[in-house]
Motif scaffolding. Structure first.
Motif, PDB file in Angstrom:
ATOM      1  N   VAL A   8      -2.310  21.427   4.960  1.00  0.00           N
ATOM      2  CA  VAL A   8      -2.476  20.665   3.735  1.00  0.00           C
ATOM      3  C   VAL A   8      -3.912  20.141   3.695  1.00  0.00           C
ATOM      4  N   ASP A   9      -4.409  19.843   2.505  1.00  0.00           N
ATOM      5  CA  ASP A   9      -5.754  19.292   2.358  1.00  0.00           C
ATOM      6  C   ASP A   9      -5.709  17.813   2.751  1.00  0.00           C
ATOM      7  N   ASN A  10      -6.160  17.514   3.970  1.00  0.00           N
ATOM      8  CA  ASN A  10      -6.103  16.139   4.468  1.00  0.00           C
ATOM      9  C   ASN A  10      -7.030  15.200   3.713  1.00  0.00           C
ATOM     10  N   VAL A  11      -8.156  15.724   3.241  1.00  0.00           N
ATOM     11  CA  VAL A  11      -9.085  14.889   2.459  1.00  0.00           C
ATOM     12  C   VAL A  11      -8.413  14.447   1.166  1.00  0.00           C
ATOM     13  N   GLU A  12      -7.786  15.384   0.486  1.00  0.00           N
ATOM     14  CA  GLU A  12      -7.065  15.063  -0.749  1.00  0.00           C
ATOM     15  C   GLU A  12      -5.913  14.099  -0.468  1.00  0.00           C
ATOM     16  N   GLY A  13      -5.203  14.339   0.639  1.00  0.00           N
ATOM     17  CA  GLY A  13      -4.074  13.483   0.981  1.00  0.00           C
ATOM     18  C   GLY A  13      -4.485  12.047   1.246  1.00  0.00           C
ATOM     19  N   MET A  14      -5.543  11.852   2.008  1.00  0.00           N
ATOM     20  CA  MET A  14      -6.002  10.485   2.291  1.00  0.00           C
ATOM     21  C   MET A  14      -6.566   9.821   1.045  1.00  0.00           C
ATOM     22  N   GLU A  15      -7.186  10.593   0.179  1.00  0.00           N
ATOM     23  CA  GLU A  15      -7.665  10.039  -1.089  1.00  0.00           C
ATOM     24  C   GLU A  15      -6.483   9.523  -1.900  1.00  0.00           C
ATOM     25  N   MET A  16      -5.396  10.305  -1.953  1.00  0.00           N
ATOM     26  CA  MET A  16      -4.192   9.868  -2.662  1.00  0.00           C
ATOM     27  C   MET A  16      -3.634   8.576  -2.062  1.00  0.00           C
ATOM     28  N   ALA A  17      -3.575   8.531  -0.727  1.00  0.00           N
ATOM     29  CA  ALA A  17      -3.010   7.373  -0.035  1.00  0.00           C
ATOM     30  C   ALA A  17      -3.812   6.112  -0.317  1.00  0.00           C
ATOM     31  N   VAL A  18      -5.128   6.189  -0.153  1.00  0.00           N
ATOM     32  CA  VAL A  18      -5.973   5.009  -0.323  1.00  0.00           C
ATOM     33  C   VAL A  18      -6.004   4.575  -1.785  1.00  0.00           C
ATOM     34  N   ARG A  19      -6.093   5.536  -2.699  1.00  0.00           N
ATOM     35  CA  ARG A  19      -6.116   5.180  -4.121  1.00  0.00           C
ATOM     36  C   ARG A  19      -4.809   4.513  -4.541  1.00  0.00           C
ATOM     37  N   PHE A  20      -3.688   5.020  -4.051  1.00  0.00           N
ATOM     38  CA  PHE A  20      -2.374   4.445  -4.339  1.00  0.00           C
ATOM     39  C   PHE A  20      -2.305   2.995  -3.873  1.00  0.00           C
ATOM     40  N   LEU A  21      -2.748   2.740  -2.636  1.00  0.00           N
ATOM     41  CA  LEU A  21      -2.706   1.377  -2.115  1.00  0.00           C
ATOM     42  C   LEU A  21      -3.688   0.468  -2.844  1.00  0.00           C
ATOM     43  N   LYS A  22      -4.849   0.986  -3.178  1.00  0.00           N
ATOM     44  CA  LYS A  22      -5.821   0.198  -3.942  1.00  0.00           C
ATOM     45  C   LYS A  22      -5.237  -0.190  -5.298  1.00  0.00           C
ATOM     46  N   ASP A  23      -4.560   0.740  -5.967  1.00  0.00           N
ATOM     47  CA  ASP A  23      -3.951   0.456  -7.267  1.00  0.00           C
ATOM     48  C   ASP A  23      -2.863  -0.608  -7.163  1.00  0.00           C
ATOM     49  N   LEU A  24      -2.278  -0.747  -5.967  1.00  0.00           N
ATOM     50  CA  LEU A  24      -1.283  -1.798  -5.738  1.00  0.00           C
ATOM     51  C   LEU A  24      -1.942  -3.138  -5.397  1.00  0.00           C
ATOM     52  N   GLY A  25      -3.272  -3.151  -5.326  1.00  0.00           N
ATOM     53  CA  GLY A  25      -3.999  -4.388  -5.063  1.00  0.00           C
ATOM     54  C   GLY A  25      -4.454  -4.577  -3.624  1.00  0.00           C
ATOM     55  N   HIS A  26      -4.226  -3.593  -2.769  1.00  0.00           N
ATOM     56  CA  HIS A  26      -4.637  -3.703  -1.366  1.00  0.00           C
ATOM     57  C   HIS A  26      -6.122  -3.378  -1.225  1.00  0.00           C
TER      58      HIS A  26
END
Length: 199
Positions: free
Chosen positions: A26-44
């Motif tokens: 899997v594209d790990n760069v894309e995956g971590m971008e999704m993870a961090v963006r998701f948490l940032k959108d939740l206010g983290h």
């Protein structure tokens, strides 16, 4: 594998310079971008990172990708808010306390078994998941749906990875040499992550 002459496909491992060896995953760069963006959108904004030992290619990739994603999302990342170890219990005893003491409101883990262990340990410490700490894994192993609470994670489509490995081998047998085949990951939102609550 650096000198292998047999058509070979490696999952989550990459060998440079040998056209007979293809990497699929899997594209790990894309995956971590999704993870961090998701948490940032939740206010983290203060997010920790825990990983298995970085000797493994896939964990080095995810470690690098996490820091890259933090930077891309305009979030400060202190190396002291991350940790890696050979064994899960080392991560829990050596690195998790420091990350919690630093006031992180979310933790991303390099794989789901580590994330599940972190979640259990946080609950044992009296922290509520996700009210006090959000936890997100990587891989979406079958266990994730049944943890308490169910674990948010980045999914690898194992069936399509298998198809990609077959496709890569078929190409090699036809003298078409592919370096890497990276599939798009998918963010799976479950109950282990929530918006930051103001205390």
């Amino acid at each position: 594998f650096e000198t292998c002459k047999t058509p070979t496909v490696l999952y989550d491992n990459h060998i440079s310079g040998n056209p007979k060896v293809t990497h699929v995953g899997v594209d790990n760069v894309e995956g971590m971008e999704m993870a961090v963006r998701f948490l940032k959108d939740l206010g983290h904004t203060k997010i920790g990172y825990l990983s298995s030992a970085l000797q493994a290619y896939v964990y080095r990739q995810r470690h690098f990708a996490f820091f890259q994603a933090m930077q891309a999302n305009g979030l400060h990342m202190d190396e002291s808010l991350s940790g890696n170890a050979d064994f899960i219990n080392e991560c829990l005893s050596l690195h998790l306390p420091r990350i919690l003491d630093a006031g992180c409101t979310a933790i991303v883990c390099s794989h789901d078994l580590l994330a599940h262990s972190v979640m259990i340990h946080c609950l044992e410490l009296g922290l509520r998941v996700p009210e006090d700490i959000s936890i997100l894994g990587f891989d979406d192993i079958p266990l994730c749906k049944y943890t308490i609470p169910p674990l948010s994670t980045i999914r690898q489509d194992r069936t399509n990875i298998g198809k990609s490995a077959f496709f890569a081998l078929l190409n090699q047998l036809n003298n078409v040499y592919v370096n890497s085949l990276l599939l798009y990951p998918e963010l799976i939102q479950r109950a282990s992550c929530a918006e930051v609550t103001v205390k």
